[in-house]
Motif scaffolding. Structure first.
Motif, mmCIF file in Angstrom:
data_model
loop_
_atom_site.group_PDB
_atom_site.id
_atom_site.type_symbol
_atom_site.label_atom_id
_atom_site.label_comp_id
_atom_site.label_asym_id
_atom_site.label_seq_id
_atom_site.Cartn_x
_atom_site.Cartn_y
_atom_site.Cartn_z
ATOM 1 N N SER A 181 96.297 -6.165 -50.233
ATOM 2 C CA SER A 181 96.144 -7.577 -49.880
ATOM 3 C C SER A 181 94.682 -7.854 -50.171
ATOM 4 C CB SER A 181 96.509 -7.906 -48.468
ATOM 5 O OG SER A 181 95.738 -7.051 -47.581
ATOM 6 N N GLN A 182 93.798 -6.795 -50.394
ATOM 7 C CA GLN A 182 92.484 -6.994 -50.217
ATOM 8 C C GLN A 182 91.891 -7.929 -51.602
ATOM 9 O OE1 GLN A 182 91.154 -3.002 -50.524
ATOM 10 N NE2 GLN A 182 91.560 -2.476 -48.106
ATOM 11 N N PHE A 183 92.798 -7.830 -52.834
ATOM 12 C CA PHE A 183 92.554 -8.551 -53.843
ATOM 13 C C PHE A 183 92.465 -10.074 -53.519
ATOM 14 C CE2 PHE A 183 94.973 -5.044 -56.072
ATOM 15 C CZ PHE A 183 93.596 -4.238 -56.131
ATOM 16 N N LEU A 184 93.352 -10.559 -52.800
ATOM 17 C CA LEU A 184 93.484 -11.853 -52.175
ATOM 18 C C LEU A 184 92.301 -12.088 -51.218
ATOM 19 C CD1 LEU A 184 94.954 -14.444 -51.937
ATOM 20 C CD2 LEU A 184 96.474 -13.624 -50.059
ATOM 21 N N SER A 185 92.269 -11.232 -50.225
ATOM 22 C CA SER A 185 91.216 -11.635 -49.381
ATOM 23 C C SER A 185 89.806 -11.958 -50.218
ATOM 24 C CB SER A 185 90.914 -10.465 -48.297
ATOM 25 O OG SER A 185 91.921 -10.587 -47.374
ATOM 26 N N ALA A 186 89.439 -11.061 -51.101
ATOM 27 C CA ALA A 186 88.177 -11.096 -51.918
ATOM 28 C C ALA A 186 88.089 -12.557 -52.561
ATOM 29 C CB ALA A 186 88.488 -10.078 -52.970
ATOM 30 N N LEU A 187 89.351 -13.024 -53.093
ATOM 31 C CA LEU A 187 89.136 -14.376 -53.822
ATOM 32 C C LEU A 187 89.151 -15.447 -52.596
ATOM 33 C CD1 LEU A 187 92.105 -13.927 -56.526
ATOM 34 C CD2 LEU A 187 89.577 -14.076 -56.853
ATOM 35 N N LEU A 188 89.613 -15.248 -51.528
ATOM 36 C CA LEU A 188 89.516 -16.222 -50.542
ATOM 37 C C LEU A 188 88.261 -16.328 -49.920
ATOM 38 C CD1 LEU A 188 92.953 -15.616 -48.380
ATOM 39 C CD2 LEU A 188 92.109 -17.454 -49.851
ATOM 40 N N PHE A 189 87.447 -15.236 -49.837
ATOM 41 C CA PHE A 189 86.020 -15.239 -49.464
ATOM 42 C C PHE A 189 85.217 -15.967 -50.655
ATOM 43 C CE2 PHE A 189 86.660 -12.530 -45.747
ATOM 44 C CZ PHE A 189 85.436 -12.945 -44.914
ATOM 45 N N LEU A 190 85.415 -15.590 -51.608
ATOM 46 C CA LEU A 190 84.805 -16.263 -52.781
ATOM 47 C C LEU A 190 85.141 -17.774 -52.834
ATOM 48 C CD1 LEU A 190 83.068 -16.215 -55.668
ATOM 49 C CD2 LEU A 190 85.375 -15.385 -56.558
ATOM 50 N N SER A 191 86.301 -18.338 -52.852
ATOM 51 C CA SER A 191 86.711 -19.515 -53.336
ATOM 52 C C SER A 191 85.876 -20.815 -52.782
ATOM 53 C CB SER A 191 88.149 -19.762 -52.734
ATOM 54 O OG SER A 191 88.395 -19.504 -51.540
ATOM 55 N N PRO A 192 85.400 -20.572 -51.320
ATOM 56 C CA PRO A 192 84.495 -21.920 -51.076
ATOM 57 C C PRO A 192 83.141 -21.936 -51.913
ATOM 58 C CG PRO A 192 85.324 -20.436 -49.268
ATOM 59 C CD PRO A 192 85.433 -19.921 -50.185
ATOM 60 N N GLN A 209 100.624 -8.236 -44.858
ATOM 61 C CA GLN A 209 99.933 -9.609 -44.437
ATOM 62 C C GLN A 209 99.269 -9.868 -43.108
ATOM 63 O OE1 GLN A 209 103.424 -12.133 -44.900
ATOM 64 N NE2 GLN A 209 104.157 -11.500 -46.695
ATOM 65 N N PRO A 210 99.356 -9.014 -42.254
ATOM 66 C CA PRO A 210 98.475 -9.170 -41.024
ATOM 67 C C PRO A 210 96.971 -9.423 -41.361
ATOM 68 C CG PRO A 210 100.296 -7.812 -40.257
ATOM 69 C CD PRO A 210 100.148 -7.987 -42.092
ATOM 70 N N LEU A 211 96.770 -8.447 -42.272
ATOM 71 C CA LEU A 211 95.250 -8.578 -42.632
ATOM 72 C C LEU A 211 94.754 -9.778 -43.474
ATOM 73 C CD1 LEU A 211 94.465 -4.961 -43.450
ATOM 74 C CD2 LEU A 211 94.520 -5.882 -41.451
ATOM 75 N N VAL A 212 95.807 -10.277 -44.233
ATOM 76 C CA VAL A 212 95.261 -11.555 -44.903
ATOM 77 C C VAL A 212 95.320 -12.643 -43.990
ATOM 78 C CG1 VAL A 212 96.290 -13.309 -46.444
ATOM 79 C CG2 VAL A 212 96.390 -10.972 -46.848
ATOM 80 N N ARG A 213 96.009 -12.714 -43.051
ATOM 81 C CA ARG A 213 95.877 -13.597 -41.539
ATOM 82 C C ARG A 213 94.452 -13.541 -40.891
ATOM 83 N NH1 ARG A 213 101.739 -14.099 -41.903
ATOM 84 N NH2 ARG A 213 101.977 -11.897 -41.246
ATOM 85 N N THR A 214 94.105 -12.066 -40.819
ATOM 86 C CA THR A 214 92.695 -11.951 -40.375
ATOM 87 C C THR A 214 91.881 -12.441 -41.148
ATOM 88 O OG1 THR A 214 93.685 -9.782 -39.317
ATOM 89 C CG2 THR A 214 91.307 -10.196 -39.525
ATOM 90 N N THR A 215 91.720 -12.455 -42.406
ATOM 91 C CA THR A 215 90.888 -13.189 -43.338
ATOM 92 C C THR A 215 90.841 -14.669 -43.049
ATOM 93 O OG1 THR A 215 90.975 -11.360 -45.001
ATOM 94 C CG2 THR A 215 90.237 -13.520 -45.676
ATOM 95 N N ILE A 216 92.077 -15.270 -43.087
ATOM 96 C CA ILE A 216 92.167 -16.440 -42.765
ATOM 97 C C ILE A 216 91.582 -16.857 -41.422
ATOM 98 C CG2 ILE A 216 93.878 -18.587 -42.309
ATOM 99 C CD1 ILE A 216 95.573 -17.241 -44.360
#
Length: 449
Positions: A181-192, A209-216
């Motif tokens: 899930s770290q690949f998705l979290s990286a893109l989420l931090f970058l996207s804004p 998935q819990p770690l993606v929800r932590t990122t959100i």
């Protein structure tokens, strides 16, 4: 702030059979939240405060990476309990940058994402046989779609990786969530920070998935608007957003707590009792971990942010989906080695791609100690031995902090103890783990072999 490791640790320790006494150790701060809050602060213009950030080798790598992105970091107090971060608003360095991420996989992936905003950055590791062999291909493919020139090592995008982001743009991108899930979290931090914002489609399922929800959660606390569906497979992050300076308070770390909880759950001394505080109730990883110990028959209770576990109870075999608590699995496996009957932990294929192969390596070392485990591609089967194990051998931690914790738990329930090699790698997440075990009554000593 120093880039040196926090503590000097012995490379080999002996864990002797021990009874554990009642104890109230201080749980380390969460790695998950420290990483995300510190990055959010580094991207916010102005000053943020991080209260009780995690202190480990991974933290040293994270702080080094944030300074490379242009942020300024300093401690507010001599006890190093409050970190002040003056952020950049957007990563900036005029010339080529090299960032050594140590052995910190999540730090590496998120910095690969944010480093794509720099003219030229090279991400390196001084752990070529550990982090240097972890794949980043899916993230590099997504960044290439966004106009970043990426040069990884080998077909799986191993470190070192060089990126040139002068042509980066937003739009729409697809990323696989099958391995991390770290690949998705990286893109989420970058996207804004992309001029057109970003839409992300996740394919092949999504691990952890819990770690993606932590990122959100962290991004929203930092003022970032994110649109996403319930499946966490489709995201839209509008352009023109800015991270906001904040004060963040880091909760306790559940995977670190899991190691202590597992040690006491496996104890056959009914007088042993563990009390852990600062464990945020409602945390998805924490609640699943709590339910797992209940399922195996541990005497565990929660009172607000405090968890109490009493040892000396007869554990029983169980079956769980391990993906929600992937970083806790090695120590849960160790406790299951002393339960009655068979346990099965499935949906854990991603464990093959951690600091070590946490399925095959873990099973091999625990079997060497006298446990009975069957490694599978996507599961671990444990045949419990509630009477304990023989021990009396040397086991290899495979440069992996999670394996070291699991092997230490096995040593406590052995007849002849276990000698653990590579013990210095415990500093990756929990530098004082062996010291904490000693305070809990365990006989843990440096060994010269």
């Amino acid at each position: 702030m120093s880039d040196s490791p926090l503590v000097s640790l012995p490379s080999t320790v002996m864990v002797a059979p021990s009874n554990l006494r009642p104890a109230r150790p201080e749980v380390p701060s969460s790695k998950y939240y420290t990483l995300r809050y510190v990055l959010a602060a580094a991207l916010a213009p102005g000053e943020s405060r991080i209260v009780l950030p995690a202190q480990s080798d991974d933290s040293v790598a994270l702080f080094r990476g944030c300074r490379a992105l242009g942020a300024e970091l300093r401690w507010e107090d001599e006890q190093e309990r409050v970190l002040l971060i003056h952020g950049t608003g957007r990563p900036y360095q005029p010339g080529p940058v090299t960032i050594n991420v140590g052995n910190a996989g999540a730090v590496a992936r998120l910095l690969i994402g944010l480093g794509a905003l720099l003219p030229e950055v090279t991400i390196v590791t001084d752990h070529p046989q550990s982090l240097g062999k972890r794949p980043n291909r899916e993230l590099l493919e997504a960044l290439t779609t966004l106009g970043v020139r990426c040069e990884g090592s080998g077909p799986e995008g191993w470190l070192p990786i060089t990126m040139r982001g002068s042509g980066i743009h937003g739009g729409r991108v697809t990323v696989s969530g099958a391995r991390s899930s770290q690949f998705l979290s990286a893109l989420l931090f970058l996207s804004p920070l992309l001029p057109e914002g970003l839409e992300i489609d996740v394919v092949d399922g999504l691990k952890s998935q819990p770690l993606v929800r932590t990122t959100i959660e962290v991004l929203q606390e930092a003022g970032i608007q994110i649109e996403y569906d319930a499946s966490l497979l489709h995201f839209r992050v509008p352009a023109g957003q800015h991270y906001q300076p904040c004060e963040y308070h880091i909760p306790g770390d559940y995977p670190s707590a899991a190691a202590l909880l597992a040690a006491y759950a496996a104890s056959n001394d009914p007088t042993s009792q563990l009390t852990l505080s600062r464990l945020r109730p409602g945390d998805e990883v924490g609640e699943y971990l709590f339910a797992t110990f209940e399922r195996m028959g541990a005497d565990i209770q929660r009172h607000g942010d405090t968890i109490i576990l009493r040892g000396g109870r007869r554990l029983r075999g169980f079956e769980i989906d391990g993906d929600p608590i992937t970083d806790c699995i090695p120590v849960v496996v160790a406790a299951a080695c002393f339960a009655e009957g068979e346990s099965r932990i499935y949906n854990v294929e991603s464990l093959h791609y951690k600091e070590s192969d946490r399925i095959n390596d873990l099973c091999a070392e625990l079997n060497k100690a006298g446990c009975r485990l069957e490694p599978q591609r996507d599961a671990i089967i444990i045949h419990g031995r509630p009477e304990g194990i023989e021990g009396g051998v040397t086991v290899d931690g495979h440069n992996d902090h999670r394996l070291l914790m699991a092997l230490a738990i096995a040593g406590l329930r052995s007849q002849r103890g276990l000698t653990l090699t590579g013990a210095e790698h415990i500093a990756k997440s929990y530098p004082h783990f062996f010291e904490e075990l000693r305070r809990c009554g365990a006989d843990v000593q440096p060994s010269r072999r």
